[in-house]
Every structure is written in C-alpha cells, then in structure tokens.
Scaffold this motif. Structure first.
Motif, PDB file in Angstrom:
ATOM      1  N   LYS A  72       0.660  -1.233  -0.030  1.00  0.00           N
ATOM      2  CA  LYS A  72       0.115  -0.080   0.073  1.00  0.00           C
ATOM      3  C   LYS A  72       0.806   1.197   0.050  1.00  0.00           C
ATOM      4  O   LYS A  72       0.475   2.254  -0.730  1.00  0.00           O
ATOM      5  N   ASP A  73       1.941   1.338   0.809  1.00  0.00           N
ATOM      6  CA  ASP A  73       2.943   2.349   0.916  1.00  0.00           C
ATOM      7  C   ASP A  73       4.105   2.622  -0.070  1.00  0.00           C
ATOM      8  O   ASP A  73       5.044   2.940   0.012  1.00  0.00           O
ATOM      9  N   LYS A  74       4.120   1.364  -0.859  1.00  0.00           N
ATOM     10  CA  LYS A  74       5.270   0.953  -1.748  1.00  0.00           C
ATOM     11  C   LYS A  74       6.521   0.762  -0.903  1.00  0.00           C
ATOM     12  O   LYS A  74       7.551   1.456  -1.124  1.00  0.00           O
ATOM     13  N   ASP A  75       6.171   0.111   0.051  1.00  0.00           N
ATOM     14  CA  ASP A  75       7.700   0.023   0.831  1.00  0.00           C
ATOM     15  C   ASP A  75       7.938  -1.337   1.252  1.00  0.00           C
ATOM     16  O   ASP A  75       8.988  -1.746   2.110  1.00  0.00           O
ATOM     17  N   THR A  76       7.392  -2.387   0.497  1.00  0.00           N
ATOM     18  CA  THR A  76       7.726  -3.976   0.251  1.00  0.00           C
ATOM     19  C   THR A  76       8.439  -4.209  -0.716  1.00  0.00           C
ATOM     20  O   THR A  76       7.974  -3.890  -1.845  1.00  0.00           O
ATOM     21  N   LEU A  77       9.668  -4.870  -0.736  1.00  0.00           N
ATOM     22  CA  LEU A  77      10.409  -5.356  -1.868  1.00  0.00           C
ATOM     23  C   LEU A  77      10.097  -6.840  -1.907  1.00  0.00           C
ATOM     24  O   LEU A  77      10.594  -7.693  -0.782  1.00  0.00           O
ATOM     25  N   VAL A  78       9.485  -7.625  -2.923  1.00  0.00           N
ATOM     26  CA  VAL A  78       9.491  -9.022  -3.098  1.00  0.00           C
ATOM     27  C   VAL A  78      10.531  -9.398  -4.231  1.00  0.00           C
ATOM     28  O   VAL A  78      10.440  -8.724  -5.191  1.00  0.00           O
ATOM     29  N   CYS A  79      10.997 -10.524  -3.727  1.00  0.00           N
ATOM     30  CA  CYS A  79      12.220 -10.838  -4.731  1.00  0.00           C
ATOM     31  C   CYS A  79      11.742 -12.275  -5.093  1.00  0.00           C
ATOM     32  O   CYS A  79      11.394 -13.030  -4.166  1.00  0.00           O
ATOM     33  N   SER A  80      12.131 -12.832  -6.160  1.00  0.00           N
ATOM     34  CA  SER A  80      11.783 -14.130  -6.483  1.00  0.00           C
ATOM     35  C   SER A  80      13.197 -14.907  -6.713  1.00  0.00           C
ATOM     36  O   SER A  80      14.211 -14.337  -7.208  1.00  0.00           O
ATOM     37  N   SER A  81      13.165 -16.301  -6.433  1.00  0.00           N
ATOM     38  CA  SER A  81      14.362 -17.119  -6.611  1.00  0.00           C
ATOM     39  C   SER A  81      14.202 -18.078  -7.612  1.00  0.00           C
ATOM     40  O   SER A  81      13.121 -18.436  -7.807  1.00  0.00           O
ATOM     41  N   GLY A  82      15.337 -18.727  -7.924  1.00  0.00           N
ATOM     42  CA  GLY A  82      15.324 -19.617  -8.908  1.00  0.00           C
ATOM     43  C   GLY A  82      14.865 -21.014  -8.279  1.00  0.00           C
ATOM     44  O   GLY A  82      14.439 -21.974  -9.134  1.00  0.00           O
ATOM     45  N   HIS A  83      14.484 -21.004  -6.964  1.00  0.00           N
ATOM     46  CA  HIS A  83      14.109 -22.149  -6.328  1.00  0.00           C
ATOM     47  C   HIS A  83      12.349 -22.017  -6.048  1.00  0.00           C
ATOM     48  O   HIS A  83      11.891 -23.062  -5.540  1.00  0.00           O
ATOM     49  N   GLY A  84      12.015 -20.907  -6.617  1.00  0.00           N
ATOM     50  CA  GLY A  84      10.610 -20.710  -6.747  1.00  0.00           C
ATOM     51  C   GLY A  84      10.151 -20.269  -5.259  1.00  0.00           C
ATOM     52  O   GLY A  84       8.641 -20.160  -5.049  1.00  0.00           O
ATOM     53  N   ASN A  85      11.121 -19.390  -4.477  1.00  0.00           N
ATOM     54  CA  ASN A  85      10.658 -18.857  -3.362  1.00  0.00           C
ATOM     55  C   ASN A  85      10.302 -17.368  -3.507  1.00  0.00           C
ATOM     56  O   ASN A  85      10.810 -17.129  -4.502  1.00  0.00           O
ATOM     57  N   LEU A  86       9.711 -16.675  -2.655  1.00  0.00           N
ATOM     58  CA  LEU A  86       9.339 -15.357  -2.509  1.00  0.00           C
ATOM     59  C   LEU A  86      10.273 -15.008  -1.368  1.00  0.00           C
ATOM     60  O   LEU A  86       9.815 -15.310  -0.228  1.00  0.00           O
ATOM     61  N   LEU A  87      11.168 -13.898  -1.358  1.00  0.00           N
ATOM     62  CA  LEU A  87      11.515 -13.344  -0.246  1.00  0.00           C
ATOM     63  C   LEU A  87      11.262 -11.990  -0.168  1.00  0.00           C
ATOM     64  O   LEU A  87      11.279 -11.119  -1.147  1.00  0.00           O
TER      65      LEU A  87
END
Length: 173
Positions: free
Chosen positions: A94-109
């Motif tokens: 909502k406040d554009k304060d979250t970074l979501v990263c994806s991995s080659g293992h299918g995980n979300l960080l």
C-alpha cells in the motif's frame, strides 16, 4: 571488467565542458561506452531493476544481493545479501515499502524497505523458478501477481507476510 554502456544527457546550450563529446544520437542523448566495475557493482548478472523513490532504484542479481542505488550520492547506498540467487523483484504494498524478490528455487523473499529487514520467505511460492512479479497499480499496489517458468500464475495480497489468494495452473501460452 565488463562492458557497460553509459548514457549521458548533453545540455541544450553549448558548453566548453561538453564540447569534446560526440554528437547526440537522439535529441540530446549521447551514448559513451566505457569499462566500469567496482566493488560496489554486482558480481553476477543483474536480473531486475525497479524504481524505489524519486532518486533511488533497486537492482537484484544472481550474486544473491539487492542494491539500492541513489542518484544523490551517485552510487550504491546499501546492499543486502540473500541466501539464494534472485531472478526478479518488485516494489509493492500500500505504501510501496515492500520489496518482493523471487528466486530460482520458486521462493518469494519479502523485505521491509524502511527497516531493511527480511519479513518473510515463502517456501515454495511456486514449484518452478519465478520469472515475473507484477504489482497491480490500479488496485493501489495491494495485490501482486507472480508467474513461474511452467506458466502458473498466482495472485497474492501484497504485505509484509503475503497470502496467496488464487493460483492458475497449466495455463496455455
């Protein structure tokens, strides 16, 4: 060392400082190629770049790092290391304060950008490498779409601890 193309904007008014630059290739844009690699650069292929603020962008890489680059200091303001290579990233919430990263293992960080802390890891978010992340701007960045290598698409609530709301499997291309 690796080759990186640098783009400079040439002022419209003539200036002695810029007199030795080549002629613009488009409008006032000049392309100058140079060698550039520092200890602040990524050590492996950059896999994603997203804007974070008016003066900052975030880059992620297969070197397991994300870096925040600040135009005001003309360099990297900080680096955070993960435990796996990162394939893509998106700033959401909502406040554009979250970074979501994806991995080659299918995980979300999941990272909280103001505190620079990892808030969650979803293992597995998909059963194949996640290549696309999209924050839904029309819905106020409160939802996130992910797409993995086998074309499955998931819709997530974009928060510090995302919940998967829907999964579309085996979609035709």
């Amino acid at each position: 060392m690796s080759d990186i193309t640098t783009v400079y904007l040439k002022p419209q008014a003539s200036s002695a400082v810029f007199s030795d630059l080549p002629e613009p290739v488009y409008g006032n844009m000049i392309v100058i190629e140079k060698q550039f690699m520092t200890k602040l650069s990524h050590a492996a292929k950059v896999t994603g770049i997203v804007p974070y603020s008016d003066t900052e962008v975030i880059s992620v890489s297969e070197d397991m790092n994300f870096k925040v680059w600040d135009n005001q200091i003309a360099g990297c303001s900080y680096t955070i290391e993960f435990q796996e290579p990162i394939l893509s990233c998106e700033v959401t919430g909502k406040d554009k304060d979250t970074l979501v990263c994806s991995s080659g293992h299918g995980n979300l960080l999941i990272m909280d950008l103001p505190t620079k802390k990892q808030t969650d890891i979803i293992i597995p978010a998909h059963y194949a490498p996640i290549h696309n992340l999209v924050s839904l701007t029309k819905l106020g960045h409160t939802y996130l779409l992910t797409r993995c290598l086998n074309s499955d698409i998931a819709i997530w609530h974009a928060s510090a601890h995302p919940d998967r709301l829907m999964l579309f499997q085996e979609l035709e291309e």
